[in-house]
Design an enzyme around this catalytic site. Structure first.
Site, PDB file in Angstrom:
ATOM      1  N   HIS A 103       0.832  -1.201   0.000  1.00  0.00           N
ATOM      2  CA  HIS A 103       0.000   0.000   0.000  1.00  0.00           C
ATOM      3  C   HIS A 103       0.876   1.265   0.000  1.00  0.00           C
ATOM      4  O   HIS A 103       0.724   2.139  -0.859  1.00  0.00           O
ATOM      5  CB  HIS A 103      -0.905  -0.029   1.237  1.00  0.00           C
ATOM      6  CG  HIS A 103      -1.849   1.125   1.348  1.00  0.00           C
ATOM      7  ND1 HIS A 103      -3.171   1.042   0.981  1.00  0.00           N
ATOM      8  CD2 HIS A 103      -1.670   2.399   1.774  1.00  0.00           C
ATOM      9  CE1 HIS A 103      -3.766   2.212   1.183  1.00  0.00           C
ATOM     10  NE2 HIS A 103      -2.870   3.060   1.668  1.00  0.00           N
ATOM     11  N   GLU A 104       1.792   1.330   0.948  1.00  0.00           N
ATOM     12  CA  GLU A 104       2.625   2.536   1.061  1.00  0.00           C
ATOM     13  C   GLU A 104       3.571   2.650  -0.138  1.00  0.00           C
ATOM     14  O   GLU A 104       3.918   3.751  -0.551  1.00  0.00           O
ATOM     15  CB  GLU A 104       3.400   2.538   2.386  1.00  0.00           C
ATOM     16  CG  GLU A 104       2.525   2.472   3.656  1.00  0.00           C
ATOM     17  CD  GLU A 104       1.405   3.502   3.719  1.00  0.00           C
ATOM     18  OE1 GLU A 104       1.534   4.583   3.109  1.00  0.00           O
ATOM     19  OE2 GLU A 104       0.371   3.219   4.383  1.00  0.00           O
TER      20      GLU A 104
ATOM     21  N   GLU B  70      -4.766   7.692  -2.954  1.00  0.00           N
ATOM     22  CA  GLU B  70      -5.264   6.400  -2.479  1.00  0.00           C
ATOM     23  C   GLU B  70      -5.515   5.456  -3.656  1.00  0.00           C
ATOM     24  O   GLU B  70      -5.382   4.241  -3.517  1.00  0.00           O
ATOM     25  CB  GLU B  70      -6.546   6.648  -1.664  1.00  0.00           C
ATOM     26  CG  GLU B  70      -6.886   5.572  -0.661  1.00  0.00           C
ATOM     27  CD  GLU B  70      -5.845   5.346   0.439  1.00  0.00           C
ATOM     28  OE1 GLU B  70      -4.952   6.198   0.650  1.00  0.00           O
ATOM     29  OE2 GLU B  70      -5.920   4.289   1.083  1.00  0.00           O
TER      30      GLU B  70
ATOM     31  N   HIS C 172       1.749   4.588  -2.728  1.00  0.00           N
ATOM     32  CA  HIS C 172       1.832   6.037  -2.462  1.00  0.00           C
ATOM     33  C   HIS C 172       3.213   6.565  -2.873  1.00  0.00           C
ATOM     34  O   HIS C 172       3.333   7.635  -3.467  1.00  0.00           O
ATOM     35  CB  HIS C 172       1.629   6.318  -0.974  1.00  0.00           C
ATOM     36  CG  HIS C 172       0.203   6.234  -0.504  1.00  0.00           C
ATOM     37  ND1 HIS C 172      -0.805   7.005  -1.035  1.00  0.00           N
ATOM     38  CD2 HIS C 172      -0.383   5.489   0.477  1.00  0.00           C
ATOM     39  CE1 HIS C 172      -1.961   6.731  -0.405  1.00  0.00           C
ATOM     40  NE2 HIS C 172      -1.730   5.811   0.512  1.00  0.00           N
TER      41      HIS C 172
HETATM   42 ZN    ZN Z   1      -3.212   5.136   1.873  1.00  0.00          ZN
END
Ligand code: ZN
Length: 501
Positions: A264-265, A294, A268
């Site tokens: 997830h990160e 997101e 980003h």
């Molecule tokens: Zn996030």
């Protein structure tokens, strides 16, 4: 003109440097700082933040923007300079409308309210934060009213994290999504639940971290330009286009926590690392909105990282790393385990199918509070009623009810949640566009190759930083407005193979 433009850029670079220094202090606070450093760190960050605010709202910047306006109007809309002047003006006008006294009041109140929440949550004591939350609501309304002429009182609060998005549009899109999701969740949860016990078989920390880092590298995270450390709550922060940090947390009793946080990160981080270096030091050198950001974390975490193709490539490697825990677990069982759907009480633990129901009900509650249709004292019951209606479950207490998320206790009421679901919707919208350009992306994923997708995202989204608003970006990339169909199609296709729909 060139002289004025350079002066503007020099001033903006100072602001950017101060903000980066604040981000370094914040990153250190969340990773390595000893606990006793908290007070001095708070003062240091406050000093830098107010210096940055002072420099950014300097009337000289307003004057330069006015003088540069005719130059900007003569440029193509998508040129770097036109975008710089447009975005800086928009940020500047927002910043100067909010009185410094309000900023100071809000920041002091947030600190007090956050502290009260850290004690109220374990004690299941909503009463202890009720008055604080009332003040938060008053301050949030005050903020909105610095921007008269809004269509909905939440709009100015949403405009910060998701520029140009309006409550009315989001409400409509969320309404369409809820109408699809509620029956989908019902159909799935009536069937036998996946067994995710293999994920809790006990996985040593170092090996978990090594595996996640390898996937992050394969995705295209350049560890010469960033690093990963541990923190209690995973996050991504950027100090510069060439220095982007991510964090994760590891539970030896839950394989999915660290791995999917890292993916997830990393999503980003890829966004920030992919911004055109020419935008460095300006307000354009960051992701354009919480929703678009997101969308990228969810693409790399879910659309890719929880796909069958991905695990066809990586599961044999994972089994090799953890033979004792996984050698007897088939790929199919593992794939089901990481995509288990269940009606749960906690947003951050929710699966792909139920997650948005958690988010959308918070968004609706924010609107009702701001509209004055719901009073703070009635919030705990309204929370339970919405969970009952949308998810068919009722939390035994407020700990897993209205006290579960930090957002309203450390920030504003309004604008805090929509980005998560907008991001999910956009993740499928952008991925769909990437597939149209490169239909072989899923095959490449099955071979652990991500270069085509990464390059497409870089060319179409990442490089632009904040040059375009989210709606402009969606229009440029997909040729139409925000719509839920690709996301619904994605969910139904994926979960249609796992369940009978
Ligand atoms: Zn996030």
């Amino acid at each position: 003109m060139e002289k004025k433009l350079n002066e503007l850029k020099t001033r903006l670079e100072e602001v950017s440097n101060l903000n980066s220094a604040t981000a370094v202090l914040g990153w250190d606070q969340a990773t390595f700082m000893p606990p006793a450093g908290a007070n001095s760190r708070g003062r240091q960050m406050a000093t830098l933040a107010s210096l940055s605010q002072e420099k950014f709202t300097d009337p000289a910047i307003g004057k330069l923007l006015d003088e540069l306006q005719p130059y900007a109007e003569g440029l193509p809309y998508d040129s770097d300079d036109a975008a710089l002047i447009r975005k800086t003006r928009s940020d500047y006008e927002k910043a100067v409308k909010v009185p410094p006294a309000w900023v100071a009041k809000f920041s002091t109140h947030s600190a007090v309210s956050y502290q009260a929440w850290t004690e109220a949550r374990p004690a299941n004591n909503f009463k202890a934060v009720e008055d604080k939350l009332k003040t938060t609501l008053d301050l949030s309304r005050e903020y909105a009213n610095f921007f008269p002429g809004y269509e909905h009182i939440a709009d100015p609060l949403i405009d910060g994290p998701d520029p140009g998005m309006k409550a009315s549009d989001i409400r409509r899109v969320f309404g369409e999504l809820r109408a699809q999701l509620v029956p989908l969740v019902k159909t799935i949860t009536e069937q036998a639940m996946a067994d995710d016990s293999p994920l809790r078989a006990g996985y040593p920390e170092d090996e978990q971290l090594a595996f996640g880092m390898q996937v992050a590298k394969d995705y295209g995270f350049d560890f010469n330009r960033g690093r990963q450390d541990k923190s209690p709550h995973p996050f991504m922060t950027s100090f510069a286009i060439d220095d982007v940090r991510i964090t994760t947390r590891v539970q030896e009793g839950d394989l999915s926590d660290a791995l999917f946080s890292t993916l997830h990160e990393t999503g980003h981080a890829l966004y920030e690392l992919g911004i055109d270096p020419a935008l460095e030091g300006t307000p354009l050198a960051g992701g354009t909105s919480s929703g678009v950001h997101e969308s990228q974390s969810r693409t790399w975490e879910n659309i890719i990282g929880r796909s069958r193709g991905f695990w066809e490539h990586y599961y044999p490697k994972l089994q090799k790393q953890f033979p004792g825990q996984l050698s007897k677990v088939s790929l199919d069982s593992f794939y089901r385990a990481i995509n288990k759907v269940s009606r749960s009480l906690i947003r951050t633990d929710a699966d792909e199918v139920t997650y948005n129901l958690h988010v959308m009900l918070r968004f609706e509650l924010e609107l009702e509070l701001l509209e004055g249709k719901l009073e703070v004292k009635d919030l705990p019951e309204a929370w339970h009623a919405r969970y009952q209606a949308d998810l068919g479950i009722h939390a035994p207490s407020d700990v897993d009810g209205v006290l579960q998320d930090v957002h309203w206790y450390g920030g504003a009421i309004g604008g805090e949640f929509q980005g998560y679901t907008l991001g999910n919707i956009m993740s499928a919208l952008f991925y769909d566009a990437a597939l149209k350009a490169h239909p072989d992306i899923p095959q490449q994923t099955g071979q652990g190759q991500f270069g085509t997708l990464h390059s497409w995202l870089k060319d179409n989204l990442y490089q632009h930083g904040s040059k375009f608003t989210p709606n402009e970006l969606i229009e440029r990339v997909t040729g139409g407005p925000l719509r839920i169909e690709p996301y619904i199609h994605y969910l139904k296709t994926k979960y249609g193979e796992l369940y009978t729909l």
